[in-house]
Design a protein around this motif. Structure first.
Motif, PDB file in Angstrom:
ATOM      1  N   VAL A  58       0.936  -1.225   0.037  1.00  0.00           N
ATOM      2  CA  VAL A  58       0.031  -0.049  -0.164  1.00  0.00           C
ATOM      3  C   VAL A  58       1.130   1.361  -0.087  1.00  0.00           C
ATOM      4  O   VAL A  58       1.956   0.952   0.306  1.00  0.00           O
ATOM      5  CB  VAL A  58      -0.971   0.003   0.939  1.00  0.00           C
ATOM      6  CG1 VAL A  58      -1.845  -0.976   1.046  1.00  0.00           C
ATOM      7  CG2 VAL A  58      -0.169   0.012   2.450  1.00  0.00           C
ATOM      8  N   GLN A  59       0.240   2.329  -0.539  1.00  0.00           N
ATOM      9  CA  GLN A  59       1.005   3.701  -0.357  1.00  0.00           C
ATOM     10  C   GLN A  59      -0.199   4.704   0.042  1.00  0.00           C
ATOM     11  O   GLN A  59      -1.363   4.334  -0.169  1.00  0.00           O
ATOM     12  CB  GLN A  59       1.619   3.908  -1.562  1.00  0.00           C
ATOM     13  CG  GLN A  59       0.710   4.304  -2.941  1.00  0.00           C
ATOM     14  CD  GLN A  59       1.144   4.661  -3.942  1.00  0.00           C
ATOM     15  OE1 GLN A  59       2.428   4.628  -4.127  1.00  0.00           O
ATOM     16  NE2 GLN A  59       0.626   4.787  -5.226  1.00  0.00           N
ATOM     17  N   LEU A  60       0.228   5.815   0.548  1.00  0.00           N
ATOM     18  CA  LEU A  60      -0.587   6.866   0.788  1.00  0.00           C
ATOM     19  C   LEU A  60      -1.053   7.529  -0.472  1.00  0.00           C
ATOM     20  O   LEU A  60      -0.353   7.732  -1.171  1.00  0.00           O
ATOM     21  CB  LEU A  60       0.156   7.798   1.610  1.00  0.00           C
ATOM     22  CG  LEU A  60      -0.752   8.501   2.662  1.00  0.00           C
ATOM     23  CD1 LEU A  60      -1.337   7.429   3.750  1.00  0.00           C
ATOM     24  CD2 LEU A  60       0.241   9.425   3.639  1.00  0.00           C
ATOM     25  N   GLY A  61      -2.445   7.565  -0.356  1.00  0.00           N
ATOM     26  CA  GLY A  61      -3.094   8.432  -1.426  1.00  0.00           C
ATOM     27  C   GLY A  61      -2.804   9.822  -1.352  1.00  0.00           C
ATOM     28  O   GLY A  61      -2.130  10.233  -0.513  1.00  0.00           O
ATOM     29  N   PRO A  62      -3.462  10.678  -2.325  1.00  0.00           N
ATOM     30  CA  PRO A  62      -3.436  12.146  -2.245  1.00  0.00           C
ATOM     31  C   PRO A  62      -4.132  12.640  -1.071  1.00  0.00           C
ATOM     32  O   PRO A  62      -5.032  11.992  -0.554  1.00  0.00           O
ATOM     33  CB  PRO A  62      -4.287  12.404  -3.247  1.00  0.00           C
ATOM     34  CG  PRO A  62      -5.090  11.491  -3.948  1.00  0.00           C
ATOM     35  CD  PRO A  62      -4.252  10.044  -3.354  1.00  0.00           C
ATOM     36  N   VAL A  63      -3.315  13.574  -0.309  1.00  0.00           N
ATOM     37  CA  VAL A  63      -3.915  14.328   0.818  1.00  0.00           C
ATOM     38  C   VAL A  63      -4.982  15.262   0.417  1.00  0.00           C
ATOM     39  O   VAL A  63      -4.849  16.099  -0.641  1.00  0.00           O
ATOM     40  CB  VAL A  63      -2.620  15.026   1.610  1.00  0.00           C
ATOM     41  CG1 VAL A  63      -3.052  15.678   2.663  1.00  0.00           C
ATOM     42  CG2 VAL A  63      -1.573  14.021   1.960  1.00  0.00           C
ATOM     43  N   GLU A  64      -5.983  15.185   1.021  1.00  0.00           N
ATOM     44  CA  GLU A  64      -7.086  16.044   0.717  1.00  0.00           C
ATOM     45  C   GLU A  64      -7.472  16.893   2.003  1.00  0.00           C
ATOM     46  O   GLU A  64      -7.319  16.359   3.049  1.00  0.00           O
ATOM     47  CB  GLU A  64      -8.329  15.306   0.239  1.00  0.00           C
ATOM     48  CG  GLU A  64      -8.271  14.475  -0.998  1.00  0.00           C
ATOM     49  CD  GLU A  64      -9.369  13.573  -1.543  1.00  0.00           C
ATOM     50  OE1 GLU A  64     -10.523  13.752  -0.848  1.00  0.00           O
ATOM     51  OE2 GLU A  64      -9.259  13.092  -2.431  1.00  0.00           O
ATOM     52  N   LEU A  65      -7.991  18.002   1.799  1.00  0.00           N
ATOM     53  CA  LEU A  65      -8.617  19.053   2.796  1.00  0.00           C
ATOM     54  C   LEU A  65     -10.088  18.676   3.066  1.00  0.00           C
ATOM     55  O   LEU A  65     -10.717  18.566   2.390  1.00  0.00           O
ATOM     56  CB  LEU A  65      -8.330  20.372   2.523  1.00  0.00           C
ATOM     57  CG  LEU A  65      -6.897  21.066   2.216  1.00  0.00           C
ATOM     58  CD1 LEU A  65      -6.713  22.426   1.940  1.00  0.00           C
ATOM     59  CD2 LEU A  65      -6.005  20.367   3.632  1.00  0.00           C
ATOM     60  N   ASP A  66     -10.180  18.471   4.476  1.00  0.00           N
ATOM     61  CA  ASP A  66     -11.609  18.156   4.618  1.00  0.00           C
ATOM     62  C   ASP A  66     -12.584  19.472   4.395  1.00  0.00           C
ATOM     63  O   ASP A  66     -12.064  20.624   5.004  1.00  0.00           O
ATOM     64  CB  ASP A  66     -11.733  17.906   6.379  1.00  0.00           C
ATOM     65  CG  ASP A  66     -13.027  17.389   6.846  1.00  0.00           C
ATOM     66  OD1 ASP A  66     -14.076  17.368   6.003  1.00  0.00           O
ATOM     67  OD2 ASP A  66     -13.081  16.964   8.172  1.00  0.00           O
ATOM     68  N   GLN A  67     -13.582  19.493   3.826  1.00  0.00           N
ATOM     69  CA  GLN A  67     -14.466  20.608   3.380  1.00  0.00           C
ATOM     70  C   GLN A  67     -15.445  20.760   4.334  1.00  0.00           C
ATOM     71  O   GLN A  67     -16.312  21.543   4.262  1.00  0.00           O
ATOM     72  CB  GLN A  67     -14.854  20.204   1.896  1.00  0.00           C
ATOM     73  CG  GLN A  67     -13.817  20.194   0.891  1.00  0.00           C
ATOM     74  CD  GLN A  67     -12.982  21.322   0.854  1.00  0.00           C
ATOM     75  OE1 GLN A  67     -13.485  22.345   0.857  1.00  0.00           O
ATOM     76  NE2 GLN A  67     -11.556  21.178   0.752  1.00  0.00           N
ATOM     77  N   LYS A  68     -15.381  20.048   5.584  1.00  0.00           N
ATOM     78  CA  LYS A  68     -16.500  20.421   6.559  1.00  0.00           C
ATOM     79  C   LYS A  68     -16.285  21.829   6.896  1.00  0.00           C
ATOM     80  O   LYS A  68     -15.182  22.248   6.952  1.00  0.00           O
ATOM     81  CB  LYS A  68     -16.376  19.528   7.761  1.00  0.00           C
ATOM     82  CG  LYS A  68     -17.299  19.564   8.736  1.00  0.00           C
ATOM     83  CD  LYS A  68     -17.094  18.468   9.952  1.00  0.00           C
ATOM     84  CE  LYS A  68     -16.294  19.087  10.945  1.00  0.00           C
ATOM     85  NZ  LYS A  68     -15.951  18.398  12.341  1.00  0.00           N
ATOM     86  N   GLU A  69     -17.510  22.367   7.202  1.00  0.00           N
ATOM     87  CA  GLU A  69     -17.551  23.793   7.588  1.00  0.00           C
ATOM     88  C   GLU A  69     -16.630  24.076   8.791  1.00  0.00           C
ATOM     89  O   GLU A  69     -16.426  23.435  10.156  1.00  0.00           O
ATOM     90  CB  GLU A  69     -18.856  24.004   8.172  1.00  0.00           C
ATOM     91  CG  GLU A  69     -19.141  25.670   8.120  1.00  0.00           C
ATOM     92  CD  GLU A  69     -20.656  25.900   8.202  1.00  0.00           C
ATOM     93  OE1 GLU A  69     -21.043  26.697   9.232  1.00  0.00           O
ATOM     94  OE2 GLU A  69     -21.399  25.594   7.507  1.00  0.00           O
TER      95      GLU A  69
END
Length: 131
Positions: A58-69
């Motif tokens: 496995v590898q780490l996928g793309p880092v995303e920013l949480d769009q929660k308010e």
């Protein structure tokens, strides 16, 4: 010996992925009070399959920013506050981050045990072959 090598490779990829995940969790915890900070969310991806169909890892996928308010914080004395006295805080929840950290730690430990067991089995096999 190829099976041992591929098992060690899978374990090592899991160790690396979980350590990177723990790094992002720590960044989230460190920025819990940073105004405007969006929590980083990571996912895992399978590594490309080997030609012989062996284990991949496995590898780490793309880092995303949480769009929660973002949390709205009332502090009229803050230089970040708008005309109503509010500013945007972060969307980091410490309870969630601690749970993620614990899960990453346990997954890391499981991969480490798998790595160690494979190494011990390989050593035992080599000892048997010497006799």
């Amino acid at each position: 010996m190829g099976d041992f090598t591929s098992t060690l490779s899978v374990s090592a990829s899991g160790l690396k992925a979980q350590s990177m995940r723990l790094r992002h969790v720590s960044e989230n915890i460190a920025n819990v009070d940073t105004p405007g900070y969006h929590r980083k969310v990571v996912s895992f991806e399978e590594l490309a399959a080997q030609k012989d169909g062996g284990a991949t890892g496995v590898q780490l996928g793309p880092v995303e920013l949480d769009q929660k308010e973002l949390a709205r914080i009332y502090d009229p004395g803050s230089p970040l506050a708008d005309e109503n006295g509010y500013y945007d805080g972060s969307n980091v929840d410490l309870v969630v981050e601690v749970a993620d950290a614990r899960q990453a730690q346990r997954s890391y430990e499981a991969n480490l045990r798998m790595f160690d067991q494979t190494r011990q089995m390989s050593s035992a096999l080599m000892e048997l072959l010497r006799r």
